[in-house]
Design a protein around this motif. Structure first.
Motif, PDB file in Angstrom:
ATOM      1  N   THR A 148      -7.931  -0.609  -1.396  1.00  0.00           N
ATOM      2  CA  THR A 148      -7.728  -1.979  -0.942  1.00  0.00           C
ATOM      3  C   THR A 148      -8.952  -2.442  -0.169  1.00  0.00           C
ATOM      4  O   THR A 148      -9.948  -1.726  -0.062  1.00  0.00           O
ATOM      5  CB  THR A 148      -6.446  -2.079  -0.083  1.00  0.00           C
ATOM      6  N   TYR A 166      -8.163  -7.484   9.525  1.00  0.00           N
ATOM      7  CA  TYR A 166      -7.752  -6.300  10.269  1.00  0.00           C
ATOM      8  C   TYR A 166      -7.356  -6.685  11.697  1.00  0.00           C
ATOM      9  O   TYR A 166      -6.394  -6.149  12.253  1.00  0.00           O
ATOM     10  CB  TYR A 166      -8.877  -5.262  10.248  1.00  0.00           C
ATOM     11  N   VAL A 201      -3.576   5.818   1.010  1.00  0.00           N
ATOM     12  CA  VAL A 201      -4.705   4.889   1.020  1.00  0.00           C
ATOM     13  C   VAL A 201      -6.004   5.689   1.022  1.00  0.00           C
ATOM     14  O   VAL A 201      -6.311   6.413   1.977  1.00  0.00           O
ATOM     15  CB  VAL A 201      -4.644   3.959   2.240  1.00  0.00           C
ATOM     16  N   HIS A 250     -11.136   3.881   6.218  1.00  0.00           N
ATOM     17  CA  HIS A 250     -11.765   2.612   6.624  1.00  0.00           C
ATOM     18  C   HIS A 250     -13.238   2.643   6.226  1.00  0.00           C
ATOM     19  O   HIS A 250     -14.024   3.446   6.733  1.00  0.00           O
ATOM     20  CB  HIS A 250     -11.625   2.431   8.133  1.00  0.00           C
ATOM     21  N   ASN A 260     -13.905  -2.817   4.304  1.00  0.00           N
ATOM     22  CA  ASN A 260     -13.999  -3.851   5.329  1.00  0.00           C
ATOM     23  C   ASN A 260     -15.334  -4.549   5.126  1.00  0.00           C
ATOM     24  O   ASN A 260     -16.399  -3.989   5.398  1.00  0.00           O
ATOM     25  CB  ASN A 260     -13.923  -3.224   6.728  1.00  0.00           C
ATOM     26  N   MET A 299     -10.242   1.660   2.223  1.00  0.00           N
ATOM     27  CA  MET A 299      -9.842   0.380   2.791  1.00  0.00           C
ATOM     28  C   MET A 299     -11.137  -0.348   3.155  1.00  0.00           C
ATOM     29  O   MET A 299     -11.639  -0.246   4.267  1.00  0.00           O
ATOM     30  CB  MET A 299      -8.958   0.621   4.013  1.00  0.00           C
ATOM     31  N   LEU A 355       0.826  -1.209   0.000  1.00  0.00           N
ATOM     32  CA  LEU A 355       0.000   0.000   0.000  1.00  0.00           C
ATOM     33  C   LEU A 355       0.860   1.259   0.000  1.00  0.00           C
ATOM     34  O   LEU A 355       0.548   2.244  -0.686  1.00  0.00           O
ATOM     35  CB  LEU A 355      -0.918   0.008   1.225  1.00  0.00           C
TER      36      LEU A 355
END
Length: 555
Positions: A258, A265, A285, A317, A290, A288, A250
Motif C-alpha cells: 500500500t 499517516y 503489510v 514503512h 510514504n 507501506m 489491509l
C-alpha cells in the motif's frame, strides 16, 4: 509493452481477481473484475472509442472512482488514443483545476458514466467548464461487452507514442499536462514493482488513492499488471470519512502492499480509534510507501509506534520520492529496511552542505528516500553536478522520464534537457541515499540566508497544541530590504479554547529560538483554510496569494 500483459493474464489466469472496488459510499459490497473481464471490457470500450475518435485525439476521463475508471483508462489505451485522467465534477474543492485541465487538453471525447452524466454537462456553469466542448460523450458503463468481438487487436504502439496527459497537482504553479508515453508508463510500473518486490499472482495491493493522481494511477491500475496481481481499492472520500477502513482492507490480505502521502499517516493518527482497530492484524503489510510530499520523521515514528500493537512491522514503512514528470516513482528505501533518519546541522544545510549534527546548535532531521530504481539521479547547481554532501537541485534520468509538457515548449525546454528532468526539488545525497530538502521555489531567503519552509512549519506545529499538524504554510513576502516571513496555521480542535495571541507568542518564540528568524506576520485560521493540492501537499503559493489578497480571515 505493459498493455499486452492484460491480455496475457486474461489468457493465463482468466478467473483470477484483477481489480476489486470496495464501495463504502454505495452498497458497501466488494465488486470485482477478473483479468478476463478487465480485458473484455477494455476491448469493447476501445471499439466504441474507435468509432468516434482517431490517433492523437484526447479522451477526458470524467469518471468517479471505481471499476468504470479502470475500464475507461485501459479502454482508451487499447484504442491507441490519449487518455486524460481527470475526475467527476462533484469532487469538492477542485472545480477550477478540472476546468483548467479540461480546457488545456481540448479533448474530442468525454468518457463518463450514466450516473455522472448530469454533472458532466453542467460543470462550470455553462457546461463542460465553459469550454464550448462539441465532441462525443461515451458512457463507459453502457458499452456492450459484445463489441469486444470486433476488436482488431492492440494498435502497433511505439514506446514514444503518447499514452496520457498527467496533470500535475499544482503545488508551485498552475497544473500542467505532462506527456506520459507508453514507454514511460511501462518502465515506471516495472520500477515500482521492482521496489515492492512483489510475488507475481500472489501479492495484493490495497489502496484508496485517487485514480486521477499519478501515484494512484500507477500503483492501482498499472503496477499490478506487471505481475498479474490483485488490487483492492476504495474511494478517497471513504478513507477521509473513516480512515480505519484502510486498515480493515489491509488486514484482509496476508501479503499486501500500500501507500499514501505523509499527511494521510498523520490523519490516521488523529482519527483512528482503538475500538475501530480492535482485532485487526496488519502483519501481512509488506510495504507501506510514504511519498508524494515531504516525509516527516516524527510522523513515521509516531505512526509505527501507534500501529505496532496491531502487527505492523516498522520495516514496512517505506519513504519514497517521485513526481509526475517522472511518471511518478523515482526512489525508495529497500524493502524490509527500516526508515532512516539523519540529523544535519541546520546552519550548514541552509548554506548548502549536509553536515551531520554533533549536538552543536539547531538540527534539521531528514528522512532518507533511498535509492533510485532503474534510473539515475544527480544533484546539480548552476556550475554543474555537485559531489555527495552538497545541496542542489535534483535531476532525474531514465526511461520513465516524460518527454514534454503538453503544448508548452518553453517550459519543456527549461525542465527537460538532454534527457535529464530538472525537478525543481532540492536535495542531497548522503551515504549514497537521497534526502529531499525542499522546493527550489519555496525557499525563504531573509537577510541573505536560506530557510526551508518545511523546517519552519515543523517548528510552528510543535510550538503549541492549538496548531493543527501538517496544516501550516510558511512563505516569504516582499519587504523593504529583504524578504519577510509569514506563517499561516490552522487551529486544531484541541486548541479551540486557547487565545490566538497566546498561540502567536509561542510561535514567534519557537521560530526565533530554532531558526534565528523573526516572524513578520502570523495568521491563525480555522480548519480547512490552508490550501492544499489535489495530492494533499501544502499549496504555499496559493496560500501566499490568498494572504497578499487579504483573503485569509484570522480567528
Amino acid at each position: 509493452m505493459l498493455l499486452a500483459r492484460v491480455a496475457q493474464w486474461a489468457r493465463e489466469i482468466p478467473d483470477a481477481p484483477a481489480y476489486t472496488f470496495v464501495d463504502h459510499l454505495g452498497d458497501g459490497a466488494r465488486h470485482t473484475l477478473t483479468w478476463r473481464q478487465a480485458d473484455l471490457k477494455a476491448r469493447a470500450l476501445a471499439v466504441r472509442l474507435g468509432e468516434v475518435a482517431g490517433p492523437g485525439d484526447r479522451v477526458a476521463l470524467l469518471v468517479p472512482q471505481g471499476l468504470s475508471y479502470v475500464v475507461a483508462m485501459l479502454g482508451t489505451l487499447y484504442a491507441g488514443l490519449v487518455a486524460v485522467p481527470l475526475f467527476s465534477p462533484d469532487l469538492p474543492g477542485h472545480a477550477s483545476r478540472l476546468e483548467h485541465a479540461f480546457a488545456d487538453a481540448a479533448p474530442t471525447v468525454v468518457a463518463t458514466t450514466r450516473a455522472t452524466l448530469p454533472l458532466i454537462t453542467g460543470f462550470g456553469g455553462t457546461g463542460f467548464g465553459g469550454t464550448g466542448f462539441e465532441g462525443t460523450v461515451v458512457l463507459v458503463d453502457a458499452v456492450s461487452d459484445l463489441l469486444a468481438d470486433e476488436f482488431a487487436g492492440l494498435p502497433d504502439l511505439d514506446p514514444d507514442d503518447l499514452a496520457y496527459l498527467q496533470y500535475t497537482s499544482g503545488s508551485t504553479r498552475s497544473p500542467a499536462g505532462v506527456e506520459i508515453t507508453h514507454g514511460n508508463v511501462s518502465a515506471n510500473a516495472a520500477q515500482l514493482y521492482s521496489a515492492f518486490r512483489g510475488t507475481p499472482r500472489t501479492s495484493t495491493a490495497a489502496l484508496w488513492l485517487p485514480l486521477f493522481h499519478d501515484m494512484g494511477l500507477i500503483a492501482t491500475i498499472m503496477a499490478p499488471i506487471v505481475g498479474g496481481n490483485h488490487v483492492a481499492f476504495m474511494d478517497p472520500v471513504a478513507f477521509v470519512m473513516k480512515p480505519s477502513r484502510w486498515f480493515e482492507l489491509l488486514a484482509s490480505f496476508d501479503d499486501v502492499f500500500t501507500g499514501g502521502p505523509n499527511f494521510a499517516y498523520e490523519y490516521c493518527l488523529a482519527r483512528c480509534t482503538d475500538d475501530e482497530l480492535a482485532g485487526l492484524d496488519l502483519s501481512g503489510v509488506q510495504v507501506m510507501l510514504n511519498g508524494a510530499e515531504p516525509v516527516r520523521p516524527a510522523t513515521v515514528e509516531r505512526f509505527n509506534a501507534r500501529f505496532a500493537p496491531y502487527g505492523l512491522r516498522p520495516e514496512a514503512h517505506t519513504p519514497a520520492y517521485g513526481l509526475a514528470e517522472a511518471t511518478v516513482f523515482v526512489t525508495a528505501t529497500g524493502r524490509d529496511e527500516p526508515a532512516r533518519f539523519t540529523s544535519f546541522r541546520r546552519d550548514s544545510l541552509n548554506a548548502g552542505r549536509a553536515v551531520p549534527h554533533a549536538g552543536d546548535g539547531p538540527a534539521s532531521t531528514l528522512v532518507s528516500c533511498g535509492r533510485p530504481y532503474g534510473q539515475e539521479i544527480r544533484i546539480v547547481a548552476d556550475a554543474g553536478p555537485l559531489p555527495e554532501g552538497h545541496v542542489g537541485e535534483i535531476w532525474v534520468k531514465g526511461p520513465n522520464v516524460a518527454r514534454a509538457y503538453w503544448r508548452d515548449p518553453e517550459r519543456t525546454a527549461r525542465v527537460f534537457a538532454d534527457g535529464w528532468l530538472r525537478t525543481g526539488d532540492l536535495g542531497v545525497v548522503h551515504d549514497g541515499e537521497l534526502y529531499v530538502t525542499g522546493r527550489l521555489k519555496d525557499l525563504v531567503i531573509v537577510d541573505g540566508r536560506n530557510h526551508y519552509p518545511q523546517d519552519i512549519e515543523t517548528t510552528v506545529q510543535e510550538a503549541d497544541e492549538a496548531i493543527r499538524r501538517d496544516h501550516v504554510a510558511a512563505f516569504a513576502v516582499p519587504g523593504d530590504d529583504t524578504e519577510r516571513l509569514v506563517v499561516v496555521a490552522e487551529r486544531s480542535r484541541r486548541g479551540a479554547g486557547t487565545p490566538a495571541p497566546e498561540v502567536e507568542r509561542r510561535v514567534r518564540a519557537a521560530v526565533a529560538g530554532g531558526h534565528n528568524l523573526a516572524v513578520h506576520d502570523f495568521v491563525l485560521v480555522e480548519a480547512g483554510e490552508v490550501p492544499r493540492t489535489s495530492s494533499g501537499k501544502i499549496a504555499r503559493r496559493a496560500c501566499r496569494e490568498a494572504y497578499l489578497a487579504g483573503a485569509l480571515a484570522g480567528v
